[in-house]
Scaffold this motif. Structure first.
Motif, mmCIF file in Angstrom:
data_model
loop_
_atom_site.group_PDB
_atom_site.id
_atom_site.type_symbol
_atom_site.label_atom_id
_atom_site.label_comp_id
_atom_site.label_asym_id
_atom_site.label_seq_id
_atom_site.Cartn_x
_atom_site.Cartn_y
_atom_site.Cartn_z
ATOM 1 N N ILE A 93 0.825 -1.205 0.000
ATOM 2 C CA ILE A 93 0.000 0.000 0.000
ATOM 3 C C ILE A 93 0.860 1.256 0.000
ATOM 4 N N ILE A 94 2.129 1.122 0.369
ATOM 5 C CA ILE A 94 3.094 2.206 0.213
ATOM 6 C C ILE A 94 4.414 1.542 -0.166
ATOM 7 N N THR A 95 4.909 1.834 -1.349
ATOM 8 C CA THR A 95 6.003 1.061 -1.935
ATOM 9 C C THR A 95 7.348 1.390 -1.305
ATOM 10 N N PHE A 96 8.051 0.323 -0.900
ATOM 11 C CA PHE A 96 9.370 0.474 -0.289
ATOM 12 C C PHE A 96 10.381 -0.420 -0.997
ATOM 13 N N ASN A 97 10.067 -0.806 -2.197
ATOM 14 C CA ASN A 97 10.768 -1.730 -3.086
ATOM 15 C C ASN A 97 12.020 -2.432 -2.565
ATOM 16 N N THR A 98 13.085 -1.664 -2.281
ATOM 17 C CA THR A 98 14.402 -2.274 -2.079
ATOM 18 C C THR A 98 14.676 -2.686 -0.646
ATOM 19 N N ALA A 99 13.738 -2.508 0.269
ATOM 20 C CA ALA A 99 14.019 -2.789 1.670
ATOM 21 C C ALA A 99 12.893 -3.604 2.290
ATOM 22 N N ALA A 100 13.289 -4.661 3.021
ATOM 23 C CA ALA A 100 12.316 -5.453 3.753
ATOM 24 C C ALA A 100 12.015 -4.759 5.077
ATOM 25 N N VAL A 101 10.733 -4.656 5.398
ATOM 26 C CA VAL A 101 10.357 -3.990 6.641
ATOM 27 C C VAL A 101 9.015 -4.544 7.110
ATOM 28 N N ASP A 102 8.876 -4.672 8.412
ATOM 29 C CA ASP A 102 7.608 -5.087 8.999
ATOM 30 C C ASP A 102 6.880 -3.835 9.475
ATOM 31 N N PRO A 103 5.859 -3.350 8.741
ATOM 32 C CA PRO A 103 5.210 -2.094 9.091
ATOM 33 C C PRO A 103 4.342 -2.175 10.339
ATOM 34 N N THR A 104 4.133 -3.382 10.854
ATOM 35 C CA THR A 104 3.321 -3.505 12.068
ATOM 36 C C THR A 104 4.134 -3.235 13.334
ATOM 37 N N ARG A 105 5.430 -2.953 13.180
ATOM 38 C CA ARG A 105 6.280 -2.611 14.331
ATOM 39 C C ARG A 105 6.933 -1.246 14.095
ATOM 40 N N PRO A 106 6.134 -0.171 14.113
ATOM 41 C CA PRO A 106 6.653 1.170 13.811
ATOM 42 C C PRO A 106 7.265 1.843 15.035
ATOM 43 N N GLY A 107 7.738 3.069 14.809
ATOM 44 C CA GLY A 107 8.255 3.883 15.906
ATOM 45 C C GLY A 107 7.135 4.388 16.797
ATOM 46 N N GLN A 108 7.506 5.281 17.689
ATOM 47 C CA GLN A 108 6.558 5.792 18.685
ATOM 48 C C GLN A 108 5.730 6.931 18.106
ATOM 49 N N TYR A 109 4.409 6.804 18.206
ATOM 50 C CA TYR A 109 3.523 7.871 17.761
ATOM 51 C C TYR A 109 3.683 9.103 18.649
ATOM 52 N N VAL A 110 3.594 10.273 18.016
ATOM 53 C CA VAL A 110 3.550 11.537 18.761
ATOM 54 C C VAL A 110 2.314 12.294 18.299
ATOM 55 N N ALA A 111 1.442 12.617 19.227
ATOM 56 C CA ALA A 111 0.217 13.339 18.895
ATOM 57 C C ALA A 111 0.550 14.755 18.434
ATOM 58 N N PRO A 112 -0.264 15.342 17.562
ATOM 59 C CA PRO A 112 -0.007 16.709 17.108
ATOM 60 C C PRO A 112 0.186 17.709 18.250
ATOM 61 N N ALA A 113 -0.574 17.559 19.330
ATOM 62 C CA ALA A 113 -0.467 18.489 20.459
ATOM 63 C C ALA A 113 0.883 18.407 21.157
ATOM 64 N N GLU A 114 1.604 17.300 20.980
ATOM 65 C CA GLU A 114 2.909 17.107 21.630
ATOM 66 C C GLU A 114 4.078 17.263 20.658
ATOM 67 N N TRP A 115 3.767 17.478 19.387
ATOM 68 C CA TRP A 115 4.799 17.508 18.347
ATOM 69 C C TRP A 115 5.765 18.679 18.533
ATOM 70 N N ASN A 116 5.244 19.869 18.818
ATOM 71 C CA ASN A 116 6.108 21.032 18.960
ATOM 72 C C ASN A 116 7.124 20.845 20.079
#
Length: 236
Positions: A93-116
């Motif tokens: 659903i989002i092409t990453f052709n040359t790299a194997a990655v497990d998208p179900t183990r992402p980094g830590q979400y940051v809410a917009p209110a905490e982004w700044n």
């Protein structure tokens, strides 16, 4: 007035073709416009239609895919933002052709209110994971914009320009969250210890953060007839 809904969800799709056909059959004769991609790794789309049609679509997606309405980014358009309805089966659903990655183990979400607050940390390397033509019309203050022609270039940029022992805190963002979610998973799985990404992407940030507090500069490129949006398009 068209309601525009942008969404994605990474999950294991047992039969992408069957889900594609079911979605097509349910909405082919409605006012729904836009594109939805379905792959074994999940679903990704931006759709527009009347408020009633979008409500029906999201009810369908909640039942079939588990997509929660709270994860959807909404905006409006006075003119049709898409010319037709496209529902496609893809390898990713989002092409990453040359790299194997497990998208179900992402980094830590940051809410917009905490982004700044995160951006104020001098140890954070802020990465724009979008293509160069997108970052040229708008980005966050202080962001590094890698020279990306396609999202698939991101993995090579990381391999040749970043070091997990030096860049220990990395934050990233993209339009709606899907690219930086996959990119954050890639970086975590390649040894970067702290990886953060903006939950809901730029679109959610524009929607939720008041313009007087915003660290966003310029416009946000979108892949429809509107071309770009900004805080002005999210008046609540």
């Amino acid at each position: 007035m068209y309601t525009v809904a942008a969404y994605y969800r990474f999950f294991a799709v047992a039969d992408p073709l069957a889900l594609r056909d079911e979605l097509r059959a349910a909405f082919l004769d409605t006012d729904l416009l836009g594109t939805t991609l379905i792959a074994p790794e999940g679903i990704n789309g931006t759709m527009a239609g009347s408020a009633a049609t979008i409500d029906r679509l999201l009810d369908f997606l909640k039942e079939r895919t588990g997509l929660e309405r709270a994860e959807v980014k909404f905006s409006t358009s006075e003119t049709p933002p898409f010319r037709r309805l496209k529902i496609k089966r893809k390898r990713e659903i989002i092409t990453f052709n040359t790299a194997a990655v497990d998208p179900t183990r992402p980094g830590q979400y940051v809410a917009p209110a905490e982004w700044n607050q995160l951006l104020a940390d001098p140890e954070v390397l802020l990465l724009d994971t979008r293509n160069t033509y997108e970052s040229e019309i708008g980005t966050f203050e202080g962001a590094v914009a890698p020279p990306l022609n396609t999202f698939s270039d991101f993995a090579e940029y990381v391999r040749t320009n970043l070091d997990a022992t030096k860049h220990r805190k990395v934050a990233m963002f993209c339009t709606g969250g899907i690219r930086c979610e996959k990119a954050s998973a890639y970086m975590l799985q390649h040894g970067f210890p702290e990886v953060y990404h903006l939950k809901g992407g730029i679109l959610r940030y524009l929607e939720e953060v008041p313009v007087e507090e915003s660290q966003w500069k310029g416009e946000c490129y979108v892949f429809d007839e509107r071309v770009a949006v900004g805080h002005k398009d999210y008046k609540g």
